[in-house]
Scaffold this motif. Structure first.
Motif, short mmCIF file in Angstrom:
data_model
loop_
_atom_site.label_atom_id
_atom_site.label_comp_id
_atom_site.label_asym_id
_atom_site.label_seq_id
_atom_site.Cartn_x
_atom_site.Cartn_y
_atom_site.Cartn_z
N TRP A 34 3.61 0.12 -7.14
CA TRP A 34 3.12 0.76 -5.92
C TRP A 34 3.51 -0.05 -4.70
N MET A 35 3.35 -1.37 -4.76
CA MET A 35 3.71 -2.21 -3.61
C MET A 35 5.21 -2.14 -3.33
N GLU A 36 6.02 -2.04 -4.36
CA GLU A 36 7.46 -1.92 -4.14
C GLU A 36 7.77 -0.59 -3.45
N PHE A 37 7.07 0.48 -3.85
CA PHE A 37 7.22 1.77 -3.18
C PHE A 37 6.85 1.65 -1.70
N VAL A 38 5.72 1.00 -1.43
CA VAL A 38 5.25 0.84 -0.04
C VAL A 38 6.26 0.05 0.78
N ARG A 39 6.80 -1.02 0.21
CA ARG A 39 7.81 -1.82 0.92
C ARG A 39 9.04 -0.96 1.24
N GLU A 40 9.50 -0.19 0.27
CA GLU A 40 10.67 0.68 0.48
C GLU A 40 10.38 1.74 1.54
N LEU A 41 9.20 2.32 1.48
CA LEU A 41 8.80 3.34 2.45
C LEU A 41 8.84 2.75 3.86
N ASN A 42 8.28 1.56 4.02
CA ASN A 42 8.26 0.91 5.33
C ASN A 42 9.67 0.54 5.77
N ILE A 44 12.48 2.10 4.99
CA ILE A 44 13.18 3.34 5.37
C ILE A 44 12.80 3.77 6.79
N HIS A 45 11.50 3.71 7.10
CA HIS A 45 11.03 4.24 8.39
C HIS A 45 11.02 3.21 9.52
N CYS A 46 10.95 1.91 9.19
CA CYS A 46 10.81 0.89 10.23
C CYS A 46 11.86 -0.20 10.17
N GLY A 47 12.63 -0.26 9.07
CA GLY A 47 13.61 -1.32 8.93
C GLY A 47 13.01 -2.66 8.55
N VAL A 48 11.76 -2.66 8.05
CA VAL A 48 11.07 -3.89 7.66
C VAL A 48 10.63 -3.76 6.22
N HIS A 49 11.21 -4.60 5.34
CA HIS A 49 10.87 -4.57 3.91
C HIS A 49 9.76 -5.56 3.58
N ASP A 50 9.77 -6.72 4.23
CA ASP A 50 8.76 -7.75 3.96
C ASP A 50 7.49 -7.43 4.74
N ILE A 51 6.44 -7.09 4.03
CA ILE A 51 5.17 -6.75 4.66
C ILE A 51 4.09 -7.72 4.20
N GLU A 52 3.03 -7.81 5.00
CA GLU A 52 1.90 -8.68 4.66
C GLU A 52 1.00 -8.02 3.62
N GLY A 53 0.81 -6.72 3.75
CA GLY A 53 -0.06 -6.02 2.81
C GLY A 53 -0.35 -4.62 3.27
N VAL A 54 -1.36 -4.02 2.63
CA VAL A 54 -1.74 -2.64 2.93
C VAL A 54 -3.25 -2.57 3.06
#
Length: 64
Positions: A34-42, A44-54
């Motif tokens: 799920w976290m990998e999906f969220v990273r990919e989603l972000n 695609i839409h924002c150009g940022v793969h490394d996220i702090e969390g959800v």
């Protein structure tokens, strides 16, 4: 068995503020998937793969 269609959908707000729909966390077999999906989603839409969390909620809010 499956048709590839997510039965449970959820709202997501990307780190750059775009709201999109996607499969809910329970659709994925593991939290890692799920976290990998969220990273990919972000990414695609924002150009940022490394996220702090959800942040859990409706919608899920992705935080850089």
């Amino acid at each position: 068995m499956g048709t590839g269609v997510a039965l449970a959908s959820a709202g997501y707000q990307t780190s750059c503020g775009k709201r999109v729909m996607g499969p809910d966390m329970e659709f994925f077999e593991t939290p890692y998937e799920w976290m990998e999906f969220v990273r990919e989603l972000n990414d695609i839409h924002c150009g940022v793969h490394d996220i702090e969390g959800v942040w859990d909620g409706e919608p899920y809010i992705i935080v850089e």
